[in-house]
Design an enzyme around this catalytic site. Structure first.
Site, short mmCIF file in Angstrom:
data_model
loop_
_atom_site.label_atom_id
_atom_site.label_comp_id
_atom_site.label_asym_id
_atom_site.label_seq_id
_atom_site.Cartn_x
_atom_site.Cartn_y
_atom_site.Cartn_z
N ASP A 409 0.82 -1.20 0.00
CA ASP A 409 0.00 0.00 0.00
C ASP A 409 0.86 1.26 0.00
OD1 ASP A 409 -2.66 1.34 0.44
OD2 ASP A 409 -1.66 1.98 2.29
N GLU A 462 1.08 -0.60 -5.17
CA GLU A 462 0.11 0.45 -5.43
C GLU A 462 0.92 1.74 -5.49
OE1 GLU A 462 -3.35 3.21 -3.66
OE2 GLU A 462 -1.75 2.38 -2.45
#
EC number: 2.4.1.18
Length: 730
Positions: A409, A462
């Site tokens: 993330d 990401e």
């Protein structure tokens, strides 16, 4: 021997009783003095104490020094575990002396911890129930190099930090103690005296493998008995796979809101294994991606502010329950990917923030250590112990739970020192630039170790910027990820689809632009949770037009995406066109499947996944330009797109999208080959809720009558639709 020779100094006694002694093992336990053995213990509330062997043979009565401190010469000839029998007016009890046990960690642990290269920290730090020196108990170890004193506390010692102060290993700053007769299921925390001499708030264990259910925040001693896996064949086959050449269709899930029990409570890992896994498998997905299930105190954070990075959240059960979930997924051929959050951590008092009274895991300067977007702390990637903590955490999930990959993330927030910061709010690197060089090295290392130790996994970034080489190998100058989310594709295409169809011709390049950079990285095309929250609406509501146009547009858009180069990701609920945006506080609206239009979308996703997995031309060359060729890329007036997907040794597949509600009759499309083409999928089919118009299942491509031009076919393009045609030489 005179008492003055074996008695502890008054200052040491006062320090032990006050919980301020920095070397409790130097005072408590067994100590040899001039050939005799002296036993010392601190047992609050005891009025008398005798020392005994493990088989209850009396070794001697100990003399009180006041406030629960006892000592005396005992009849022993060697170091061994000692059991203290304590008494007061209320009764009698036994205390097995933790200070008569040696250290569990050894010099090689010190060496590798000090070097920052220890890759089994999760076996050494934290709480581990074990048999040690013939006694059952738990070994506790925690890194707190600036602390003056660290104790493990819990119900087993009345949360009294004076009872079990720990031994510090000088070279590493790791504190440890073996506490006998404490085992699985017991809760605990660490009590820390900071360098300023002040008590810190009780801290949860950074390496805890299990935690209490929120709002409680204590760590829990996990069951040491290993889970009995049944996925050996799956794991062996997985190790051989190159996912760049394989179909990858990911179903992103928030476990707490996929489905709830009738009373609104969470389902368990076991219940989710019974319901979610068959559903995802029947829908044709290859992987389930879980939004973070690492322990976190606040439900609306969705797990992205974890306080227990090694513990599966207790919301759904215990660690073995999560292992069961993964094992069942593997039994159906489904992989499990976990969202992993190494970019930042929350500042809850029981967590990592100022853990030992100093900025230990984070930077002390807020220009480096504070994240303005999320009110969180940023890890200090320049500290080898912090990097080891995170690298070991990634490896722990891959090893202990057989996970098939990690989606990392907020990578962009890690790469840039000025991320979400104005001038003067950040500190440049040593070369004056805005790249976080230490975070770059951390990402390279964690990717290298993950792929080296666990072949067949996927490391996914990401990353929302144009950083070069995110999914390139480290030895080629890249960050070493296997894949990167294509945020540009998602933003551009959703913007296009949200427009009224009559205006789409003015924004044609929103759908074609991704072809210009489509091979710069190994891309995953994500329609994730981020697109259906915070007032953004559902994917269905984003589609332009009336209700019919929205359903038809969503079907055509899914067809476009599944035919476009790149692996696929779809957030839960969007596979049947959830009408409302996602709300983590309740389950999905499964009753919508009773409506034909929603059931039609679900059928379409199932068939798209099946077709995608069946035809290598749709996936085997996702990351190379030879796998894609435009047939029609510039017909903005009709909002039509057509391209070929190819793979070595496979028949080509042609994908054609008509993004207006106007059907196109006798629409001429250049074709790769003359001959018969089978219409393998039509998003306008009545089975999916469309108008059921098409080409009767087949198309004939003719050789051109004009010299120099290739074959062509005259097609019927249904309104707001995507067609898949496969060459059939038979």
């Amino acid at each position: 021997m005179t008492k003055s020779k074996w008695q502890a100094a008054d200052s040491d006694v006062r320090s032990i009783v006050a919980g301020r002694h920095s070397d409790p093992f130097g005072i408590l336990g067994l100590h040899e003095v001039d050939g005799a053995w002296v036993a010392r213990t601190f047992i609050p509330h005891a009025e008398s104490v005798s020392a005994r062997t493990m088989d209850n043979r009396i070794l001697g009565e100990l003399e009180p020094r006041g406030d629960g401190f006892f000592e005396g010469i005992v009849k022993l000839t060697k170091l061994q575990p000692v059991n203290y029998h304590a008494r007061n007016d209320g009764g009698e009890w036994n205390v097995l002396d933790p200070y008569s046990f040696g250290p569990v960690l050894g010099p090689m642990d010190d060496y590798y911890i000090g070097e920052g290269s220890h890759l089994r920290l999760f076996d050494k730090l934290g709480a581990h129930a074990m048999e040690f020196e013939g006694v059952n108990g738990t070994h506790f170890a925690v890194w707190a190099p600036n602390a003056k004193r660290v104790s493990v506390v819990g119900p087993f010692n009345d949360w009294d930090g004076r009872r079990h102060p720990m031994r510090v290993r000088i070279n590493t700053g790791v504190w440890e103690v073996f506490v006998p007769n404490v085992g699985p299921g017991e809760v605990y925390k660490f009590e820390i005296v900071g360098p300023d001499g002040k008590l810190r708030p009780l801290k949860a264990d950074p390496f805890a493998r299990q935690s209490e259910l929120r709002p409680k925040t204590a760590s829990m001693i996990a069951d040491p008995k290993p889970f009995e896996w049944t996925d050996a064949k799956y794991m062996k086959e997985r190790a051989k796979l190159d996912w760049r050449r394989r179909p990858v269709s990911i179903y992103e899930v928030h476990l707490g809101s996929w489905r709830r029990r009738a009373d609104g409570s969470f389902m368990s890992y076991e219940q989710l294994a019974e319901q979610l896994i068959p559903y995802a498998a029947d829908s044709g997905f290859t992987h389930i991606e879980l939004m973070p299930i690492t322990e976190h105190p606040f439900d609306p954070s969705w797990g992205y502010q974890p306080t227990g990075l090694y513990a599966p959240t207790a919301r759904f059960g215990d660690p073995k329950g999560f292992a069961h979930f993964v094992d069942k997924a593997h039994a159906t051929g489904l992989g499990v990917i976990l969202d992993w959050v190494p970019a930042h951590f929350p500042t809850d008092e029981h967590g990592l923030a100022r853990f030992d009274g100093t900025a230990l895991y984070e930077h002390s300067d807020p220009r480096q250590g504070y994240h303005p977007d999320w009110n969180t702390a940023i890890y200090n990637f320049g500290r080898k112990e912090v990097v080891s903590f995170l690298v070991n955490n990634a490896l722990y999930w891959l090893e202990a739970f057989h996970l098939d990959g990690l989606r990392v993330d907020a990578v962009a927030s890690m790469l840039y020192l000025d991320y979400s910061r104005q001038a003067g709010q950040w500190i440049p690197n040593q070369f004056g630039g805005n790249h976080n060089l230490e975070a770059v090295e951390f990402l390279k290392r964690v990717n290298q170790e993950a792929y080296r130790l666990h072949p067949g996994v996927m490391m996914i970034a990401e990353e929302s910027t144009s950083w070069s080489g995110v999914s390139a190998p480290v030895d080629k100058g890249g960050l070493g990820f296997g894949f990167k989310w294509n945020m540009g594709f998602m933003n551009d295409t959703l913007r296009y689809m949200s427009r009224n169809p009559v205006h789409r011709k003015y924004h044609h390049n929103d759908m074609t632009f991704a072809a210009l950079y489509g091979y710069a990285e190994n891309f995953i095309l994500p329609l994730s949770h981020d697109e259906v929250v915070h007032g953004k609406g559902s994917l269905l509501s984003k589609m332009g037009g009336d209700d019919w146009g929205q359903f038809a547009g969503l079907r055509a858009y899914y067809g476009f995406m599944w035919g476009w180069p790149g692996k696929k990701l779809l957030f839960m609920g969007q596979e049947y066109a959830q009408r409302e945006e996602w709300n983590e506080a309740k389950g999905l609206d499964w009753w919508l499947l009773e409506a034909p239009a929603h059931e039609g979308i679900r059928r379409l996703i199932t068939d798209l996944n099946a077709l995608y997995r069946e035809l290598p031309s749709l996936y085997a060359r996702d990351n190379e330009p030879e796998g894609f060729e435009w047939l029609i890329g510039n017909d903005q007036n009709n909002s039509v797109f057509a391209w070929t997907r190819k793979a070595p040794g496979e028949h080509p597949v042609v994908v054609i999208s008509n993004m207006t509600p106007t059907p196109r009759e006798n629409y001429r499309v250049p074709m790769p080959l003359a001959g018969r083409w089978v219409e393998r999928l039509n998003t306008d089919a009545g089975f999916y809720g469309g108008t059921n118009k098409g080409n009767q299942g087949r198309v004939l491509a003719k050789a051109s009558e004009v010299e120099g031009l290739g074959p062509y076919a005259d097609l019927y393009l249904p309104p707001m639709s995507t067609l898949y045609l496969k060459y059939d030489p038979a």
